[in-house]
Design an enzyme around this catalytic site. Structure first.
Site, PDB file in Angstrom:
ATOM      1  N   HIS A   1       0.807  -1.221   0.000  1.00  0.00           N
ATOM      2  CA  HIS A   1       0.000   0.000   0.000  1.00  0.00           C
ATOM      3  C   HIS A   1       0.840   1.271   0.000  1.00  0.00           C
ATOM      4  CE1 HIS A   1      -3.339  -2.656   1.924  1.00  0.00           C
ATOM      5  NE2 HIS A   1      -3.255  -2.807   0.617  1.00  0.00           N
TER       6      HIS A   1
ATOM      7  N   CYS B   1       2.780  20.872  -6.029  1.00  0.00           N
ATOM      8  CA  CYS B   1       4.058  20.317  -6.478  1.00  0.00           C
ATOM      9  C   CYS B   1       5.018  21.458  -6.794  1.00  0.00           C
ATOM     10  CB  CYS B   1       3.828  19.449  -7.714  1.00  0.00           C
ATOM     11  SG  CYS B   1       5.346  18.893  -8.527  1.00  0.00           S
TER      12      CYS B   1
END
Length: 280
Positions: A124, A183
């Site tokens: 995960h 970002c």
């Protein structure tokens, strides 16, 4: 390595099953509860039941995304400060001794590697990484934490209760005022490099996990209720192939019917005893 607090008889059936066989571990959130990281389905779950964020909501709903990052900002410091417990150390010792081929983990906290395990497949993902959904660049979570706090100091409340997957119990009536950093490269949306509910495990990760599973002469399930199919499928495959399954977990699991050995015990007590019994 031995634990004095647990009945030796609990470790003996496991030791007999693993003796002369190479195991692969399938680890769940119960591995990390003794390091202070809560799980979704452990013995305490009913008292603090919660709904994890869904991938669709995070990606498409700015308000849900702001709420996630506000809470994560408060939960991350305790995840970053968590340390491996004796169960993690025992798995690493079993790997070094050649008793364990590696670990397929459902956990996202990095504690297996911190304990010294070298062959770890993170089904995960990992909270320590953040990925841009636009350009794919990876940023360390610690770096993003600095930006989150700098841009949202009024939301930073040290001491909030830690919740599963680095979440925190932060109550605030103005999440719309929370600024989510973008970002640094392309200005795109940043997401923890983990598999949210509603997402699939990336194909390369799945392939690596199956490749490790193929080396198993015993599948050792530790600290997982096996409720999530991404983990349970390994138990199903082991059963189909005639690979013995051993399960160590507090409370029942979805895979109990497939288990050759089933032990209800604290991992931090049982696994060190098992490692010692096997000469690790």
């Amino acid at each position: 390595m031995a634990s004095e607090g647990i009945d030796l008889a609990l470790a003996e059936p496991l030791a007999r099953l693993l003796a002369g066989r190479r195991a692969v571990a399938l680890a769940g959130a119960g591995m990390s509860t003794e390091s202070g990281i809560p799980d979704y389905r452990g013995p305490e779950t009913a008292r603090r039941a919660r709904n994890p964020i869904q991938a669709r909501a995070f990606i498409h709903d700015p308000a849900a995304r702001a709420r996630y990052w506000a809470r994560s900002m408060n939960g991350w410091p305790r995840i970053a400060a968590a340390r491996p417990n004796p169960a993690h150390v025992a798995l690493a010792a079993l790997e070094r001794a050649g008793r364990l081929a590696g670990t397929i983990t459902q956990n996202v906290d990095g504690l297996h590697q911190a304990a010294g395990s070298e062959r770890v497949i993170e089904l995960h993902g990992a909270l320590a990484r953040v990925r841009c959904l636009g350009c794919g660049v990876i940023e360390p979570r610690a770096s993003l934490q600095e930006r989150l706090i700098a841009e949202n100091p009024s939301f930073y409340q040290w001491g909030t209760a830690l919740a599963p997957d680095g979440d925190a119990d932060l109550e605030h009536d103005a999440f719309a005022d929370f600024h989510v950093p973008a970002c640094l490269g392309c200005g795109g949306t940043l997401k923890p490099d983990v598999v949210f509910f509603g997402e699939n495990v990336p194909a390369p990760v799945t392939e690596a996990a199956w490749a490790l599973f193929d080396e198993a002469e015993v599948l050792l399930v530790v600290g997982s209720s096996l409720t999530v199919y991404s983990g349970y499928r390994f138990v199903r495959r082991a059963s189909e192939r005639g690979v013995p399954v051993a399960i160590v977990n507090l409370g029942p699991t979805r895979g109990d019917a497939h288990a050759a050995v089933r032990v209800d015990a604290r991992l931090g007590e049982l696994l060190p005893r098992l490692a010692s019994t096997l000469g690790a």
